[in-house]
Structure formats: C-alpha cells, structure tokens
Scaffold this active site. Structure first.
Site, PDB file in Angstrom:
ATOM      1  N   VAL A  88       0.535  -1.083   0.281  1.00  0.00           N
ATOM      2  CA  VAL A  88       0.064   0.187  -0.092  1.00  0.00           C
ATOM      3  C   VAL A  88       0.757   1.274   0.450  1.00  0.00           C
ATOM      4  O   VAL A  88       2.258   1.472   0.815  1.00  0.00           O
ATOM      5  CB  VAL A  88      -0.923   0.363   1.144  1.00  0.00           C
ATOM      6  CG1 VAL A  88      -1.683   1.228   1.666  1.00  0.00           C
ATOM      7  CG2 VAL A  88      -2.028  -1.308   1.074  1.00  0.00           C
ATOM      8  N   ARG A  94      -1.855   2.183   7.156  1.00  0.00           N
ATOM      9  CA  ARG A  94      -3.224   2.449   7.584  1.00  0.00           C
ATOM     10  C   ARG A  94      -4.608   2.618   7.877  1.00  0.00           C
ATOM     11  O   ARG A  94      -5.082   3.493   8.756  1.00  0.00           O
ATOM     12  CB  ARG A  94      -2.040   3.344   9.011  1.00  0.00           C
ATOM     13  CG  ARG A  94      -1.273   2.471   9.678  1.00  0.00           C
ATOM     14  CD  ARG A  94      -1.170   1.079   9.865  1.00  0.00           C
ATOM     15  NE  ARG A  94      -1.390   0.324  11.291  1.00  0.00           N
ATOM     16  CZ  ARG A  94      -1.108   0.759  12.302  1.00  0.00           C
ATOM     17  NH1 ARG A  94       0.434   1.191  12.712  1.00  0.00           N
ATOM     18  NH2 ARG A  94      -1.342  -0.035  13.400  1.00  0.00           N
ATOM     19  N   ARG A  95      -5.261   2.504   6.662  1.00  0.00           N
ATOM     20  CA  ARG A  95      -6.594   2.799   6.445  1.00  0.00           C
ATOM     21  C   ARG A  95      -8.004   1.762   5.885  1.00  0.00           C
ATOM     22  O   ARG A  95      -8.035   1.888   5.467  1.00  0.00           O
ATOM     23  CB  ARG A  95      -6.845   3.931   5.331  1.00  0.00           C
ATOM     24  CG  ARG A  95      -6.015   5.242   6.117  1.00  0.00           C
ATOM     25  CD  ARG A  95      -6.057   6.189   4.385  1.00  0.00           C
ATOM     26  NE  ARG A  95      -7.093   5.949   3.238  1.00  0.00           N
ATOM     27  CZ  ARG A  95      -7.700   6.577   2.217  1.00  0.00           C
ATOM     28  NH1 ARG A  95      -6.689   6.957   1.836  1.00  0.00           N
ATOM     29  NH2 ARG A  95      -8.442   6.200   1.732  1.00  0.00           N
ATOM     30  N   GLY A  96      -7.191   0.428   6.587  1.00  0.00           N
ATOM     31  CA  GLY A  96      -7.361  -0.698   6.373  1.00  0.00           C
ATOM     32  C   GLY A  96      -7.734  -0.783   5.033  1.00  0.00           C
ATOM     33  O   GLY A  96      -8.302  -2.348   4.796  1.00  0.00           O
ATOM     34  N   GLU A 120       5.053 -16.075   2.301  1.00  0.00           N
ATOM     35  CA  GLU A 120       6.509 -15.919   3.349  1.00  0.00           C
ATOM     36  C   GLU A 120       6.618 -14.065   3.324  1.00  0.00           C
ATOM     37  O   GLU A 120       6.625 -13.063   2.752  1.00  0.00           O
ATOM     38  CB  GLU A 120       8.251 -15.562   2.205  1.00  0.00           C
ATOM     39  CG  GLU A 120       8.560 -17.115   1.972  1.00  0.00           C
ATOM     40  CD  GLU A 120       7.767 -18.429   0.929  1.00  0.00           C
ATOM     41  OE1 GLU A 120       6.707 -17.097   0.654  1.00  0.00           O
ATOM     42  OE2 GLU A 120       7.409 -18.835   1.146  1.00  0.00           O
ATOM     43  N   ASN A 125       9.888  -7.686   9.033  1.00  0.00           N
ATOM     44  CA  ASN A 125       8.826  -7.089   8.797  1.00  0.00           C
ATOM     45  C   ASN A 125       7.634  -6.983   9.593  1.00  0.00           C
ATOM     46  O   ASN A 125       6.290  -7.599   9.845  1.00  0.00           O
ATOM     47  CB  ASN A 125       8.608  -7.148   7.073  1.00  0.00           C
ATOM     48  CG  ASN A 125       7.582  -6.215   6.698  1.00  0.00           C
ATOM     49  OD1 ASN A 125       6.726  -5.427   7.305  1.00  0.00           O
ATOM     50  ND2 ASN A 125       6.891  -6.707   5.521  1.00  0.00           N
ATOM     51  N   TYR A 132      -1.129  -9.799   8.961  1.00  0.00           N
ATOM     52  CA  TYR A 132      -1.298 -11.379   8.756  1.00  0.00           C
ATOM     53  C   TYR A 132      -1.294 -11.728   9.857  1.00  0.00           C
ATOM     54  O   TYR A 132      -2.430 -12.849  10.449  1.00  0.00           O
ATOM     55  CB  TYR A 132       0.286 -11.962   8.333  1.00  0.00           C
ATOM     56  CG  TYR A 132       0.440 -10.934   7.302  1.00  0.00           C
ATOM     57  CD1 TYR A 132      -0.089 -10.707   6.026  1.00  0.00           C
ATOM     58  CD2 TYR A 132       1.896 -11.324   6.927  1.00  0.00           C
ATOM     59  CE1 TYR A 132       0.579 -10.669   5.092  1.00  0.00           C
ATOM     60  CE2 TYR A 132       2.332 -10.693   5.553  1.00  0.00           C
ATOM     61  CZ  TYR A 132       1.693 -10.337   4.684  1.00  0.00           C
ATOM     62  OH  TYR A 132       2.274 -10.112   3.260  1.00  0.00           O
TER      63      TYR A 132
HETATM   64  C1  LIG Z   1       1.730  -4.537   4.996  1.00  0.00           C
HETATM   65  C2  LIG Z   1       1.195  -2.828   4.504  1.00  0.00           C
HETATM   66  C3  LIG Z   1       1.078  -3.726   3.492  1.00  0.00           C
HETATM   67  C4  LIG Z   1      -0.418  -2.843   5.521  1.00  0.00           C
HETATM   68  O1  LIG Z   1      -0.976  -2.034   5.243  1.00  0.00           O
HETATM   69  P1  LIG Z   1      -1.967  -0.971   5.582  1.00  0.00           P
HETATM   70  O2  LIG Z   1      -2.985  -1.054   4.245  1.00  0.00           O
HETATM   71  O3  LIG Z   1      -1.410   0.344   5.663  1.00  0.00           O
HETATM   72  O4  LIG Z   1      -2.339  -2.233   6.439  1.00  0.00           O
HETATM   73  P2  LIG Z   1      -3.462  -1.676   6.991  1.00  0.00           P
HETATM   74  O5  LIG Z   1      -4.079  -0.366   7.231  1.00  0.00           O
HETATM   75  O6  LIG Z   1      -4.769  -2.541   6.483  1.00  0.00           O
HETATM   76  O7  LIG Z   1      -3.757  -2.374   8.333  1.00  0.00           O
HETATM   77  C5  LIG Z   1      -4.494  -3.134   8.891  1.00  0.00           C
HETATM   78  C6  LIG Z   1      -3.972  -3.866  10.718  1.00  0.00           C
HETATM   79  O8  LIG Z   1      -2.020  -4.629  10.108  1.00  0.00           O
HETATM   80  C7  LIG Z   1      -1.410  -3.870  11.039  1.00  0.00           C
HETATM   81  N1  LIG Z   1      -0.400  -2.698  10.678  1.00  0.00           N
HETATM   82  C8  LIG Z   1      -0.430  -2.660   9.704  1.00  0.00           C
HETATM   83  N2  LIG Z   1       1.159  -1.888   9.831  1.00  0.00           N
HETATM   84  C9  LIG Z   1       1.581  -1.639  10.945  1.00  0.00           C
HETATM   85  C10 LIG Z   1       2.385  -0.851  11.018  1.00  0.00           C
HETATM   86  N3  LIG Z   1       3.415   0.105  10.527  1.00  0.00           N
HETATM   87  N4  LIG Z   1       3.060  -1.034  12.513  1.00  0.00           N
HETATM   88  C11 LIG Z   1       1.914  -2.078  13.280  1.00  0.00           C
HETATM   89  N5  LIG Z   1       0.983  -3.093  13.223  1.00  0.00           N
HETATM   90  C12 LIG Z   1       0.598  -2.836  11.901  1.00  0.00           C
HETATM   91  C13 LIG Z   1      -2.582  -3.377  12.602  1.00  0.00           C
HETATM   92  O9  LIG Z   1      -2.616  -4.312  12.780  1.00  0.00           O
HETATM   93  C14 LIG Z   1      -3.524  -2.677  11.544  1.00  0.00           C
HETATM   94  O10 LIG Z   1      -4.483  -2.453  12.126  1.00  0.00           O
HETATM   95  P3  LIG Z   1      -4.882  -1.218  12.717  1.00  0.00           P
HETATM   96  O11 LIG Z   1      -4.675   0.106  11.860  1.00  0.00           O
HETATM   97  O12 LIG Z   1      -6.319  -1.104  12.997  1.00  0.00           O
HETATM   98  O13 LIG Z   1      -4.042  -0.929  13.713  1.00  0.00           O
HETATM   99  C15 LIG Z   1       1.613  -1.819   4.568  1.00  0.00           C
HETATM  100  O14 LIG Z   1       2.017  -1.414   5.965  1.00  0.00           O
HETATM  101  C16 LIG Z   1       3.243  -2.057   3.562  1.00  0.00           C
HETATM  102  O15 LIG Z   1       2.938  -1.636   2.237  1.00  0.00           O
HETATM  103  N6  LIG Z   1       4.184  -2.267   3.990  1.00  0.00           N
HETATM  104  C17 LIG Z   1       5.355  -2.217   2.739  1.00  0.00           C
HETATM  105  C18 LIG Z   1       5.580  -3.644   2.161  1.00  0.00           C
HETATM  106  C19 LIG Z   1       5.096  -4.663   2.844  1.00  0.00           C
HETATM  107  O16 LIG Z   1       5.818  -4.991   3.169  1.00  0.00           O
HETATM  108  N7  LIG Z   1       4.063  -5.507   2.166  1.00  0.00           N
HETATM  109  C20 LIG Z   1       4.579  -7.046   2.540  1.00  0.00           C
HETATM  110  C21 LIG Z   1       4.820  -7.957   2.447  1.00  0.00           C
HETATM  111  S1  LIG Z   1       5.192  -9.667   2.696  1.00  0.00           S
END
Ligand SMILES: CC(C)(COP(=O)(O)OP(=O)(O)OC[C@H]1O[C@@H](n2cnc3c(N)ncnc32)[C@H](O)[C@@H]1OP(=O)(O)O)[C@@H](O)C(=O)NCCC(=O)NCCS
Length: 161
Positions: A88, A94-96, A120, A125, A132
């Site tokens: 994302v 952090r918008r779900g 994986e 991370n 997850y």
């Molecule tokens: C991991 C990633 C995909 C999460 O995307 P996102 O849309 O921001 O996540 P969401 O808003 O749906 O988060 C859902 C829940 O996941 C957890 N979470 C997400 N980001 C987090 C963070 N930076 N730190 C701690 N918990 C986190 C929380 O429990 C969160 O719920 P909350 O916001 O109510 O606390 C995003 O941080 C990203 O793109 N990271 C870089 C790419 C990556 O590492 N991808 C995974 C490859 S395996």
C-alpha cells in the site's frame, strides 16, 4: 477448489471511496509506483510483467478514484492460495486497505474450497507480520536466507478448511 472465479475480487469496496478490481497490464506503471514507494527491496518491473502471463497468477489493485493506492499479488496452487506481495502506498497506509484486500481474498478462498492461504514475510517486517496475525495467519516455519540479501523469512499460513 472450483476452477472458475478464484481470481476475481468480491467487487465491494475496502473503505469509503475505495474499490478493488483485477489488475491489467495497463496498471503496471501504477503498481510499480506503489511497489517502489512501499518496499525497501522492490520487485523488478519484469517480475510483475511475468505475473500477467501466468494462468495461475492474479494481481488485484485497490483504487481511490482513478489512483491505484495498493495491490495484492497471489497464486492459486491446487487447493492453496500463495500470497506473493501486498503493498500500500505510504500515503495511504493504516486505512485498512491491505486488511480489506486480504479479507476479500480469504472470503474468496472460503467460497472456492481453498484449504489454506500461505505466504513468506521478512522476519524484520513487523508491520506485515502484525497485519497477517490480525487476520489469523500463524507462523509455520522459518526459511533461512530466503531473500537475496540473506534475510530469513517466516512462512505464515491461514487454514481455511
Ligand atoms: C504491510 C502493509 C501492506 C500494510 O498495509 P496497510 O494498508 O497500511 O495496513 P492496514 O491499514 O490494513 O492495517 C491492518 C492492521 O495491520 C497492522 N499493521 C499495519 N501496519 C502496521 C504498522 N506499520 N505497524 C504495526 N502494525 C501494523 C495493524 O494491526 C493494522 O490495524 P490498525 O491500523 O487498526 O492498528 C504496508 O505497510 C506496506 O505496504 N508495507 C510495505 C510492503 C510490505 O512489506 N508488504 C508485505 C510483504 S510480505
């Protein structure tokens, strides 16, 4: 798993003003923009190009208006789904959005007799691991030096069956 329908998102949104659809090769520039902005170790463009040619591979994009703000790439392997990548854009995190796409995938898995969803993730991370775990994935094992730079991966699994 039934042969049809496993690769299409549910069509509902993942939040206000957001929707999810199957990606096409025309989305590649936007997918690469998200990938490069979100990941410290981004995939190459050629890797995404290849995914569009594989019958068992799907990419979904989350859009806000016309803009691609996130994506999810996965494979169907027999009665399992393997998540390859989810990202994302930092300004939409952090918008779900990731949770919404993954919940959509899990719902689709339930509807198509998928037994498990696997992935994986880098052991460092924390954000992705938290995401997850929140969705019911559990750590199954550790792959040593899984990534090119030598980092280990956790294998995580959500059992649906
Ligand atoms: C991991 C990633 C995909 C999460 O995307 P996102 O849309 O921001 O996540 P969401 O808003 O749906 O988060 C859902 C829940 O996941 C957890 N979470 C997400 N980001 C987090 C963070 N930076 N730190 C701690 N918990 C986190 C929380 O429990 C969160 O719920 P909350 O916001 O109510 O606390 C995003 O941080 C990203 O793109 N990271 C870089 C790419 C990556 O590492 N991808 C995974 C490859 S395996």
């Amino acid at each position: 798993m039934s042969a049809e329908g496993w690769g299409e998102p549910g069509g509902e949104g993942v939040g206000e003003g957001l929707s999810v659809r199957r990606a096409t090769p025309e989305d590649l520039d936007a997918i690469m923009e998200v990938e490069r902005a979100a990941h410290a170790h981004p995939w190459q463009r050629e890797s995404f190009e290849r995914e569009f040619t594989l019958e068992w591979s799907r990419i979904w994009v989350a859009t806000e208006g016309e803009r691609v703000v996130g994506f999810l790439a996965y494979w169907r392997v027999l009665d399992e789904l393997h998540i390859l990548d989810v990202a994302v854009h930092p300004d939409a995190q952090r918008r779900g959005i990731a949770r919404g796409m993954l919940e959509m995938l899990i719902a689709l898995g339930h509807a198509h007799e998928v037994v498990s969803v696997l992935l994986e993730v880098r052991v460092s991370n924390k954000a992705a691991i938290a995401l997850y775990k929140r969705l019911g994935f559990e750590r199954m094992g550790r792959r040593k030096r899984y990534y090119e730079d030598g980092e280990d991966a956790w294998v995580m699994c959500a059992e649906l069956g």
